[in-house]
Design a protein around this motif. Structure first.
Motif, PDB file in Angstrom:
ATOM      1  N   ALA A 118      21.542  86.153  92.624  1.00 31.04           N
ATOM      2  CA  ALA A 118      22.398  86.355  93.402  1.00 31.04           C
ATOM      3  C   ALA A 118      23.393  87.422  92.844  1.00 31.04           C
ATOM      4  O   ALA A 118      23.932  88.302  93.493  1.00 31.04           O
ATOM      5  N   SER A 122      24.314  90.979  93.791  1.00 28.29           N
ATOM      6  CA  SER A 122      25.552  91.584  94.438  1.00 28.29           C
ATOM      7  C   SER A 122      26.310  92.552  93.547  1.00 28.29           C
ATOM      8  O   SER A 122      26.817  93.452  94.192  1.00 28.29           O
ATOM      9  N   ALA A 134      27.304  86.987  99.212  1.00 31.94           N
ATOM     10  CA  ALA A 134      26.994  86.240  97.576  1.00 31.94           C
ATOM     11  C   ALA A 134      28.476  85.640  97.136  1.00 31.94           C
ATOM     12  O   ALA A 134      28.561  84.517  96.780  1.00 31.94           O
TER      13      ALA A 134
END
Length: 320
Positions: A118, A122, A134
């Motif tokens: 994540a 991101s 996220a």
């Protein structure tokens, strides 16, 4: 030889830290108001009986004599016996260590598996919907304490799916599947808050690396975006992430305490709390020493991982 000298220094430093922690805990637990003998015999106990118990436990001796005796036993690997149950402290710690370590380790695996991908996504898609999602999830994880997430998991999953237990613990020796089912929800409750921290650290580290000159140079050479990202970017961004992950794994042991209570699991945390309430000095000391050992050991492992991530790192002035 530089690596060997560095390891020797770190090991000596680790033992010094553990010794200081053990000494502080020894003094601190004996400074807590309350008499272990009176807690054992009750508030209306006979004074002669109280004196006999104090003498039997060595509590009537000066603190420095208690300290020397305790330290000499500790050097020999003897953590003493519980004042309350008369059991060996080592035996008690072994009995409750498995559930705590199981929840902590699985919780960190869950945190890493969610946070690192994540954080990378991101950072790559900065200010995109993926980045905002996220970030929102990470802030949610950071702001929600583990025990509250545990309660939500029990209400949302444990009460609806009988296949996923929400109370108690099954030892690993009884089978991997039942063991995994019993620690899944507690591990998620522990892992989500720390996953949020790791995700923010991964994102921040990746953003810093993506703006470095060597990343632009690698792209200018015509290397594939995936190779540039993972070989040149993620490898360098991983250093602070590994540091935080190693520290968090030790911190997770403290966060497991409340989660164990929510899910009715007898682990190190509950043993420590009950021992403090009973003024069970040997158990409190043994538990804190074990936890401090985990902290120091994880820091040493993190340092060793640095050479795996980046072989150019030098220890003691010699290149690895």
């Amino acid at each position: 030889m530089g690596m060997q000298r560095y390891l020797a220094k770190r090991i000596i430093h680790a033992f010094v830290v553990i010794y200081i922690v053990a000494t502080v805990v020894f003094v601190a637990v004996r400074s807590i108001p309350g008499d272990p003998a009176r807690l054992m015999l009750g508030g209306d106990a006979d004074p002669q009986a109280l004196t006999a118990v104090r003498q039997e436990l060595g509590l009537n001796q000066p603190m420095y004599i208690q300290y020397v005796r305790w330290l000499s036993e500790l050097v020999q690997g003897d953590f003493g016996e519980s004042i309350h149950t008369q059991q060996s402290v080592i035996t008690m710690l072994i009995d409750v260590a498995e559930p705590t370590l199981s929840i902590a380790l699985l919780g960190m695996v869950i945190a890493i598996c969610i946070a690192v991908p994540a954080g990378i996504i991101s950072a790559i898609h900065r200010y995109s919907p993926q980045d905002y999602l996220a970030t929102l999830v990470s802030f949610f994880g950071i702001s929600m304490p583990g025990f509250w997430i545990g309660i939500l998991l029990i209400l949302g999953i444990g009460t609806r799916f009988e296949a996923i237990p929400s109370f108690g613990y099954v030892p690993l020796s009884d089978g991997i599947v039942p063991w995994f089912k019993h620690i899944l929800l507690p591990a998620i409750a522990v892992g989500l808050p720390y996953g949020g921290i790791l995700m923010r650290m991964t994102r921040s580290s990746m953003l810093e690396v993506l703006n470095e000159d060597y990343m632009r140079t690698a792209r200018a050479k015509g290397l594939s975006p995936r190779l540039v990202l993972f070989k040149h970017g993620f490898q360098n961004a991983l250093m602070p992430v590994v540091t935080i992950a190693g520290i968090l794994l030790a911190v997770v042991l403290g966060g497991v305490v409340a989660v164990e209570i929510v899910f009715g699991i007898q682990g190190l945390g509950r043993l420590l709390i009950s021992s403090i309430n009973r003024r069970d000095f040997p158990v409190v000391q043994g538990t804190v020493i074990i936890i401090s050992f985990v902290f120091v050991f994880m820091n040493l492992i993190v340092d060793m991982l640095y050479t795996v991530i980046n072989p150019k790192i030098k220890y003691g002035g010699s290149e690895q």
